[in-house]
Design a protein around this motif. Structure first.
Motif, PDB file in Angstrom:
ATOM      1  N   VAL A  22      11.472  29.115  30.657  1.00 39.73           N
ATOM      2  CA  VAL A  22      11.535  28.029  31.632  1.00 39.73           C
ATOM      3  C   VAL A  22      10.532  28.273  32.745  1.00 39.73           C
ATOM      4  CG1 VAL A  22      13.002  26.740  33.241  1.00 39.73           C
ATOM      5  CG2 VAL A  22      13.995  27.703  31.151  1.00 39.73           C
ATOM      6  N   LEU A  23       9.840  27.211  33.140  1.00 42.36           N
ATOM      7  CA  LEU A  23       8.920  27.264  34.279  1.00 42.36           C
ATOM      8  C   LEU A  23       9.522  26.434  35.405  1.00 42.36           C
ATOM      9  CD1 LEU A  23       6.038  28.263  35.141  1.00 42.36           C
ATOM     10  CD2 LEU A  23       5.228  25.975  34.532  1.00 42.36           C
ATOM     11  N   LEU A  24       9.771  27.054  36.551  1.00 37.99           N
ATOM     12  CA  LEU A  24      10.293  26.355  37.720  1.00 37.99           C
ATOM     13  C   LEU A  24       9.135  26.034  38.658  1.00 37.99           C
ATOM     14  CD1 LEU A  24      12.788  25.362  39.327  1.00 37.99           C
ATOM     15  CD2 LEU A  24      12.837  27.606  40.438  1.00 37.99           C
ATOM     16  N   VAL A  25       8.999  24.760  38.995  1.00 37.07           N
ATOM     17  CA  VAL A  25       7.893  24.294  39.830  1.00 37.07           C
ATOM     18  C   VAL A  25       8.466  23.788  41.153  1.00 37.07           C
ATOM     19  CG1 VAL A  25       5.911  22.754  39.968  1.00 37.07           C
ATOM     20  CG2 VAL A  25       6.678  23.601  37.733  1.00 37.07           C
ATOM     21  N   THR A  26       7.918  24.286  42.278  1.00 35.57           N
ATOM     22  CA  THR A  26       8.414  23.917  43.602  1.00 35.57           C
ATOM     23  C   THR A  26       7.262  23.404  44.459  1.00 35.57           C
ATOM     24  OG1 THR A  26      10.075  25.674  43.484  1.00 35.57           O
ATOM     25  CG2 THR A  26       9.644  24.728  45.652  1.00 35.57           C
ATOM     26  N   VAL A  27       7.476  22.269  45.130  1.00 35.37           N
ATOM     27  CA  VAL A  27       6.492  21.761  46.085  1.00 35.37           C
ATOM     28  C   VAL A  27       6.574  22.620  47.347  1.00 35.37           C
ATOM     29  CG1 VAL A  27       5.744  19.794  47.480  1.00 35.37           C
ATOM     30  CG2 VAL A  27       6.712  19.403  45.206  1.00 35.37           C
TER      31      VAL A  27
END
Length: 340
Positions: A22-27
């Protein structure tokens, strides 16, 4: 934390437990206009499944395509910018040439996502600190209620339960206000001990309680992520809620009523041993001045002021109901005097 971002974390934890990458992407930062705020999250599974959002859709498409082609290949978090050039801004749907910076974090069972979800669902406010060099994450009790801090070496994010709203009164105005508040992702509780109102209450997504307002305020243990709005026009109910709510850290406490009723209310509340600082926290008459007359318009006015308070926006006095009406009266009197 809104339900969308909590769902991102819960899905991430579930996917990890099932053995997926899983890749978690955060602004973490935006320049100019941006479709999603700092702190917004997106989770991308190695097979391209996705939950959450960080833009209007084009950036998501690019990230999904990247993962589908390469998998979640990176071992450490990395920062990535989109929209640096006008061409990229157009390609990725960023309005007005905006730029967005993201942190892409490959998750593992050691990332603490499952523990973070459990803490948030238990009502705790948690700070998660991510070390960009190692990918290690640390969970600690948080002091602030919101925030994202990124300095290139660490990413600090604050996670907590949904914002809560307590509405005193189950009348017609409350129906419109609560319907919109549910859409704004508040956990809404409506308190009204009057059976003639509560028996007909049927707004989906809300909880109705029939206890006395002051008891409800104390039972809810209001914190900085709570708002209280008194809408009954009955001092015996509204005042009971307000006298307790104004002593709490709730970010917004408001009451419906005319300027005359508001002045009388403040005088009554002072008799309950509320000090000037506590009384100054009362938003009354609640709302911003938009010429509202109907219940839906009044609900919109109140929620606009509440949203500004939630987001730390200080409204000029001319936008508030009391200030705007006072100016309109002065202008009307000046015209009248000139006509004489």
């Amino acid at each position: 934390m809104d339900s969308v971002d909590l769902e991102v974390l819960k899905s991430s934890a579930r996917w990890l437990a099932d053995g997926h990458r899983v890749l978690l992407v955060t602004v973490v930062k935006t320049w100019g206009s941006s479709p999603r705020p700092v702190g917004a999250m997106l989770a991308v599974r190695a097979d391209g499944h996705v939950v959450g959002s960080v833009s209007g859709g084009c950036i998501e498409d690019d990230l999904i395509d990247r993962v589908r082609q390469r998998g979640v290949e990176q071992e450490r978090p990395q920062a990535l910018k989109y929209g640096v050039s006008a061409q990229e801004a157009h390609r990725f749907g960023l309005p007005c040439g905006g730029t967005i910076q993201l942190v892409l974090e490959p998750l593992t069972l050691a990332s603490g996502i499952a523990e973070l979800c459990a803490a948030v669902e238990a009502g705790r406010l948690i700070a998660r600190t991510l070390d960009m060099a190692t990918g290690a994450a640390r969970l600690e009790p948080a002091q602030a209620t919101d925030g994202v801090l990124f300095d290139g070496t660490t990413l600090l994010t604050i996670h907590g339960p949904r914002y809560r709203m307590l509405v005193i009164g189950a009348g017609q105005l409350s129906r419109y206000l609560c319907s919109i508040a549910v859409g704004l992702d508040y956990q809404v509780t409506v308190c009204d001990p009057r059976e003639e109102y509560t028996e007909e209450w049927n707004v989906p997504g809300t909880t109705i309680v029939r206890a006395m307002p002051d008891d409800t305020v104390m039972d809810m243990k209001l914190d900085e992520r709570c708002a209280v709005i008194a809408l009954t026009h009955d001092p015996k109910l509204d005042d009971l809620a307000l006298m307790e709510a104004l002593k709490t850290p709730a970010f917004y406490v408001g009451a419906l009523g005319s300027r005359r009723n508001n002045a009388a209310r403040r005088k009554r509340l002072k008799e309950f041993d509320l000090n000037d600082e506590e009384l100054a926290r009362l938003h009354g008459p609640a709302g911003i001045y938009i010429g509202s007359r109907t219940p839906p318009e009044i609900a919109l006015s109140i929620l606009a002021e509440l949203t500004a308070a939630k987001n730390g926006v200080s409204l000029p006095e001319l936008l508030r109901v009391e200030g705007a009406k006072a100016v309109r009266e002065m202008a009307g009197n000046a015209v009248g005097c000139g006509a004489l």
